[in-house]
Each structure stands twice: as C-alpha cells, then as structure tokens.
Design an enzyme around this catalytic site. Structure first.
Site, PDB file in Angstrom:
ATOM      1  N   GLU A  29       0.803  -1.224   0.000  1.00 56.44           N
ATOM      2  CA  GLU A  29       0.000   0.000   0.000  1.00 56.44           C
ATOM      3  C   GLU A  29       0.839   1.280   0.000  1.00 56.44           C
ATOM      4  O   GLU A  29       0.792   2.077   0.932  1.00 56.44           O
ATOM      5  CB  GLU A  29      -0.965  -0.010   1.189  1.00 56.44           C
ATOM      6  CG  GLU A  29      -1.944  -1.160   1.132  1.00 56.44           C
ATOM      7  CD  GLU A  29      -2.922  -1.179   2.302  1.00 56.44           C
ATOM      8  OE1 GLU A  29      -2.896  -0.240   3.125  1.00 56.44           O
ATOM      9  OE2 GLU A  29      -3.699  -2.130   2.401  1.00 56.44           O
ATOM     10  N   GLU A  42      -6.057 -10.393  -1.488  1.00 55.43           N
ATOM     11  CA  GLU A  42      -6.868 -10.185  -0.289  1.00 55.43           C
ATOM     12  C   GLU A  42      -8.353 -10.102  -0.663  1.00 55.43           C
ATOM     13  O   GLU A  42      -9.036  -9.120  -0.357  1.00 55.43           O
ATOM     14  CB  GLU A  42      -6.430  -8.923   0.456  1.00 55.43           C
ATOM     15  CG  GLU A  42      -4.962  -8.921   0.850  1.00 55.43           C
ATOM     16  CD  GLU A  42      -4.544  -7.692   1.647  1.00 55.43           C
ATOM     17  OE1 GLU A  42      -5.443  -7.027   2.230  1.00 55.43           O
ATOM     18  OE2 GLU A  42      -3.334  -7.395   1.707  1.00 55.43           O
TER      19      GLU A  42
END
Length: 749
Positions: A146, A255
């Site tokens: 991220e 995810e």
C-alpha cells in the site's frame, strides 16, 4: 484458448514443468495455482466445527503475525511465534505460504517514530536482516504494501526512511525490493496494494511499471480486491486487462473478500469475480482475506457463520472442481519461480544521441541459460551468451522505447521481461565542462553533469547553493583507488530539518553510499560547517556516477570533498575525523586541524584499526569541553564479533571548547593483533574530541634484550606509535624481526 497461449508467450512461461508436484488435497487441485487464505485471530485452525485449514486452502498468509509491529513491537526484541505457527503448518502440509509484509506505512513499530531518518534506515535494515536470519528461504513475499497515495499515514515517513523518491520518484520502493532480493533471491517478490482495480488503477500501474522499468527485482503485482463487492465481471475483466497490457507481469489476487450480510448477494458476486481472476493466465493464485464470520477486518465477509458454510462457500467448492478451474494456466508452474529476469537501463530518461548501457540480470532456478536476445522497439540489438549481460544502445527514437529481453534456456524454453526508457530531444549528457572529477578530491555542488533536466539533474541550479525538496544532481567521477572513503560536505542551515544522501544507480543495485544525513542548525544560511558522511561500503576504482539526493530541502551545500580513509594502526594515533561509519557526526575545525565536534548524547563512530602489537595499552585523549560531565565510551569489536569495553572517559571542563587538554588513562582489557573495529559512543554530549593515542605499555611476548638469534631488521617508535629514525631520549619501542618473527620491547635511553 488462443488468447491464453498468447498471454503465456508474453510472460515467457509457456513451458510447464512436467515434474511440478501436485499440491495436497484441498479445494484447488490445480498444481500451478493456489487458493489460499489467512490465519484466524492469530491461529491457523478456525475451530467451531469449521473444516481443518488444509482441507480447504493450499496457501497461507499471516493476517498480522509477520508484520513488523507484531514481530518487533519492542526494539531489539523479536517474537516470531505467531508467524512460525503458520509457516510450519504450511510446511507440514506441503503447501506454500507468503510473508506479509516487509514494508508498510501502517502497523510498523511505534518506536520508529522517535528515530532520525538515518536511524530508521538502520532499523529497517536490521528488520530485514532478522527476518532473513529467521527464515532462510521464503517462497513469496509482499515486499511493499500500500504505497499508492497517502491513505496510510506512515507512508511519508517510510518513504523518507528508504531514501525518498529520488530520480525515479519511487527510489524508496526500488531500494526495498533490492534489499529483499539481496536476502531472498529465489522468492517471488510482490508489490501489493488497495483499490488497485478501481479508484487507484492508473497511479498503481505507474508505480509498478516504474519499478519494472528501473530494473527493480519485482516479480509480480498484487491486487487486494477488497472493493469488488459491486463490480461486474466485465468491469473487472477490463481493469485486469488494462493492468496486464501495461505491465506484462505475473499477478496475484492477494486479499479477496465480499463483505455483505446477504447470502445470495455474496454468492452471486463470487460467481462474478472469482472465475475472471482465477482463469486469467497471468494470475498465479488467489488468497481470500478471512473466511470466518465475525473474525475478519470487516463485518460480513466470512464464508462460515456459526460453523456452517454460507452459499458462497458451497459454490466456491463446486467451482474449484470444474475443468476450467483445474486446468487454468499460471505464470508460475508448480507454484515456483523458475526465472529471475530484470532489465536495468542505465537511466529511465535519455537525450537523443545518448549511448545508453542496458543490463539484463538473469538467473534460472533449475535450468541453464543458452542466450539472451535484447530488443529495443522490436529491433534486435544484440544476442548475449555470457555474463554480464550488458549491451549499449544509442537512443534515437523520441518518446517511450520498449526494451524486451528474451531468455532462451538449453531445453528450448523461453522467458521474457519488458522495460522502457524515454528519449527527449536536447543536449547530450556529459561531465561538467567535459572534465571528469577525480577522487579523492573536491567537487563543487554546482558542477553536476551537463544535459537535460530529468537526465543529469532535477530541480537544480548552478547559481545557488540552496537545496530543495526532491532535488537531485549526478556527478561523473573517476575513483583512483579501491578503498574506504568519506565524504565531507560543507553545509549551512538555520534549522535542523534538511536531509540528504549520496547514491549510485548501479546495474545490480541502487546503492546508498552514505546513510540519510540530517543537516544540523549551523546558525544561519551563510554559516557553513563541514559535515562528515562516512561511505557505507568501499568504493571500487574506475568510473562512477554519483547522485546527490536532497531528501528534504531548506539548507545550503557548497561542496563535497572525498577522502580515502586510512586503516589506523595501533600502537598509534587515531584521528577522530577518520571514522568509517557513524550516526549524524559533525567534523569541525579545531586545535589546528579537524576535530569531532558538536557532540550529542547517543552519537557513535566506528574506525577500522589494525593492531600490530598485542598486549596492554594506555591512552592519551586530546579533548575539550565547556561544561561538566561530558563523556564518551570506547569499545573494541574483535574480528569474531566479540566486544570489549575499553572504558568510559569523562571529559573535564577545560573552560572552552577551543581549549584542549590531554587526558591519560589505562585500558584494562588486552588487545589482540589483527584488523578490528573501534567504536566511540558519546555518553554525555558537549565535548570535542581531536584524537586518541594508544600506547602499548606491556606488549605480549617481549623477549630479553640478550639473544643469540640474528636480527634482520630493527625499527624504533615513540610510545604513541610514531616512527623514529634513531632512538630518542626516554622511553622507546623497539620492533625487531628475528628469523621472520616480530619481537617488540620497551627500551629506555
């Protein structure tokens, strides 16, 4: 099927290993892809009547247990228990696992906030080293998590920790991948992000593509896929195709979850998205992010509720038994990385007419490379058969140029990797005034290479010493001799916020030659002082291109002086400015030369020393202080890593920092012969240290002056280690070579 074959050819993985092992019984029976999941509340087995993990999933990721904050919550104390449970479970049941994650702007230890940028880089390096020491091999790693945007509040600090944006805008990420590859070259190294399929798809592509183009050892990109609850299969396919057309690299769904309390809606959405993801030929595997209702990061994504499977789970079981799921191809046959191929052009931007060296870093896990064909814009540049795989290309075509390396192995398999560079019309790159600076030597900050902005420099000026955020300048230099060097930088600042580091964009690594250095408040923009920056590794003789990176501006630099560092011989005198490593150290003028000054508590320095005479020693430290109770500690680090405390020296108040005194004392521990390191640590700041003389008072192995052996050479030294042509009045050290053995004794005349 034709589309799948074409995509596999682009990825260079059309040859599927016939020896790939089948994974154990689980929902996925495809030997080349996994359907994985995460731990539940820190445990592998969910309990509560839910089937055992290995009967459902054949890959595991720790939800939190292998994140930095979970492992090193207290600095220097590493707890691998939770991570080990998952990794050992995967090993026991014969399936793969993923380390999640090495670098993230969230869930890092809170003690990191209190460190300087240089200290944070050391802490980050230590984190990588401890992970490597604990896990010698890892199959897959989320190297960075991220980094698109700023939705993680720690991203600016982590970016600063790893060297900032630099030349590419993503140097900090390149550095993270290089650090990971150095430790785990056989692992699949992944960049993982959030919202990469929808809101942030363009910046996500730009980030990953820049890492690829710069030659970073990134093997795959990861789509978290939390935000697909309302996405149609057509929209998802278009997004994945957009990514793949730009990147031409393996992809993971990392995810996946569908967060809805409506059972039918959850099932319907899995039916929309999972086949699109799973059957993409560039998709290497899918990891669901939790499967127990009430035990995931969102409320309603679980596939089991009160021990009973929801309709979506029932459908997933059915889908994984279809031929489409069983036969879907993968860029990693056998769930292993066969080829490590990375293309590194010498620069991502060049002027028309520039000669651009290009290196292909290529390594096979089980096969042998026969040749590498290198193309630019589909034109063959060269065929290479021996390492190093380096070619030169004259940049002629303005715009983006596509580089392609095709690696052919002796069994006929081919593997591909892409890269790009941009060509702009303008002045060709060359050294400043056509003169290559020689090191050791001094370079004025404004004498950076000539050429285009973005090629030789960025945001820089030849008429100002002022440094700005994200400024960088490159300097072509000739290093005359191999060895350790230091860089002394003339800086001025009215604050203590500025930071810089020296780097080099080599073919095999993005090298930090110095740590990230904090600029002190010198008292004003015209008050310059010399800041000593030790080089972090030896330099090799020959041509180099150094890059001065301004990580945070608001200060001034006048010049950079590079000095070759001596190996200090003891007995002898250690000049404090000759350190080989240290943290935020200032070298100032004093006592007729250079001294260690402006010391603050906790600073440290290390010196390479060669102890030529074993035995007991005393010291004479030339020091000054304007306050009471300043002190520093000396430690000897022997070649085997054993540390010996030599003592803590309290610096007297000499009345002024300009008034130096010599303090003497005995060293309790004996010295061994050989090359070692000596560390000075500032216990209480406020002192200046000019030099420390080490005198061998009781050499080991002194023999009688009366001997019938033949002396072949005799040398005389002062007690401080200074060479004499003849003995002086008083105490002398006599060193005699007798039949090849060095004998040392004290002689008083």
């Amino acid at each position: 099927m034709k589309k799948q074959l074409l995509a596999m050819l682009l990825l260079g993985t059309i040859a599927v290993s016939a020896s790939a092992q089948s994974l154990p019984a689980a929902l996925s029976s495809n030997p080349n892809k996994f359907l994985g999941n995460i731990t539940t509340r820190g445990s592998v087995e969910a309990g509560g009547g839910v089937p055992q993990y290995y009967t459902l999933w054949n890959q595991i990721t720790c939800e939190n247990e292998s994140k930095w904050a979970s492992v090193e919550g207290s600095r220097g104390n590493f707890n691998w228990g939770g991570a080990d449970n998952a990794f050992n479970y995967a090993k026991q049941h014969g399936f793969t696992h993923k380390f999640h994650a090495l670098v993230w702007g969230s869930q890092y230890p809170n003690w990191l906030d209190n460190l300087s940028a240089g200290e944070r880089f050391s802490a980050m390096t230590n984190w990588f080293d401890h992970a490597k020491a604990h896990y010698e091999t890892l199959p897959m790693i989320d190297v960075v998590n991220e980094a698109v945007g700023t939705h993680q509040p720690g991203n600016p600090m982590i970016k600063e920790t790893l060297g900032g944006g630099g030349k590419t805008g993503y140097d900090w990420l390149i550095k993270a991948f290089e650090m990971a590859y150095e430790r785990w070259p056989d692992a699949i190294l992944i960049y993982n992000d959030y919202n990469s399929i929808q809101n942030d798809i363009d910046p996500y592509i730009d980030l990953v593509r820049t890492l690829r183009d710069a030659g970073a050892p990134i093997d795959a990109y990861g789509n978290q896929s939390h935000a697909v609850a309302n996405m149609s299969s057509a929209s998802l396919q278009a997004a994945l195709d957009k990514q793949q057309n730009a990147l031409k690299m393996p992809m993971f769904i990392t995810e996946l979850d569908i967060n809805t309390a409506n059972d039918d809606q959850q099932k319907s959405q899995y039916q929309q998205v999972l086949p699109v993801m799973w059957e993409a030929p560039y998709c290497a595997g899918v990891t669901l992010w939790g499967y127990i209702h009430g035990a995931t990061w969102v409320d309603n994504s679980g596939l089991y509720k009160n021990g009973v499977e929801r309709p979506a789970m029932t459908w997933i079981k059915e889908y994984m038994q279809t031929d489409a799921a069983k036969n879907a191809v993968s860029p990693f046959p056998g769930v292993k990385k066969e080829a490590s191929i990375y293309i590194r052009p010498a620069a991502l931007k060049a002027a028309a007419g520039d000669v651009l060296p290009i290196k292909v870093r290529a390594k096979m896990a089980t096969k042998t490379i026969e040749k590498i064909d290198l193309y630019v814009n589909d034109e063959l540049v060269t065929t290479m058969t021996e390492e190093p795989y380096i070619a030169e290309h004259t940049a002629n075509s303005p715009g983006w140029n596509i580089i392609k390396a095709v690696v052919t192995t002796t069994d006929g398999s081919t593997y591909e990797r892409l890269s790009r560079f941009q060509v702009t019309r303008g002045a060709k790159r060359k050294p400043y005034n056509d003169v290559v600076a020689e090191l050791p030597g001094t370079i004025k900050v404004e004498e950076y290479d000539e050429g285009l902005s973005g090629v030789a420099y960025s945001n820089a000026s030849r008429t100002s010493y002022a440094m700005k955020d994200n400024q960088w300048m490159e300097y072509t230099v000739d290093v005359k001799e191999d060895g350790l060097y230091s860089m002394e930088v003339e800086v001025a600042s009215s604050n203590a916020n500025g930071m810089f580091h020296l780097s080099e964009y080599g073919f095999d690594n993005l090298t930090f030659h110095t740590n990230i250095t904090q600029v002190p408040n010198t008292g004003g923009s015209s008050t310059f002082q010399t800041l000593r920056c030790p080089m972090m590794q030896p330099l090799t003789a020959g041509r180099h291109t150094f890059c001065l990176n301004i990580d945070k501006g608001g200060f001034y630099i006048k010049s950079m002086t590079f000095k070759a560092l001596p190996v200090v011989e003891l007995p002898g005198t250690l000049e404090t400015e000759d350190f080989t490593s240290g943290e935020s150290i200032s070298i100032i003028s004093g006592n007729g030369g250079s001294v260690l000054g402006n010391t603050t508590t906790g600073e440290w320095l290390e010196y390479d020393v060669n102890i030529t005479q074993a035995g007991k020693y005393s010291f004479e430290a030339t020091i000054s202080s304007a306050i009471d109770n300043s002190s520093f500690k000396m430690t000897l680090i022997e070649s085997d890593g054993n540390e010996k405390t030599l003592g803590t020296i309290t610096v007297p108040n000499t009345g002024s920092l300009d008034n130096y005194q010599v303090k003497t004392g005995k060293i309790r521990n004996s010295f061994k012969e050989g090359k070692q390191k000596l560390r000075i640590t500032i216990v209480n700041g406020g002192c200046n240290i000019d030099k420390v003389a080490f005198i061998c008072t009781t050499p080991t192995g002194i023999i009688s002056a009366e001997t019938d052996q033949t002396a072949t050479e005799t040398q005389w030294f002062t007690p401080e280690g200074r060479r004499l042509t003849t003995p002086q009045k008083g105490l002398n050290i006599e060193r005699t070579v007798i039949n090849g053995k060095t004998i040392t004794r004290k002689v008083i005349r």
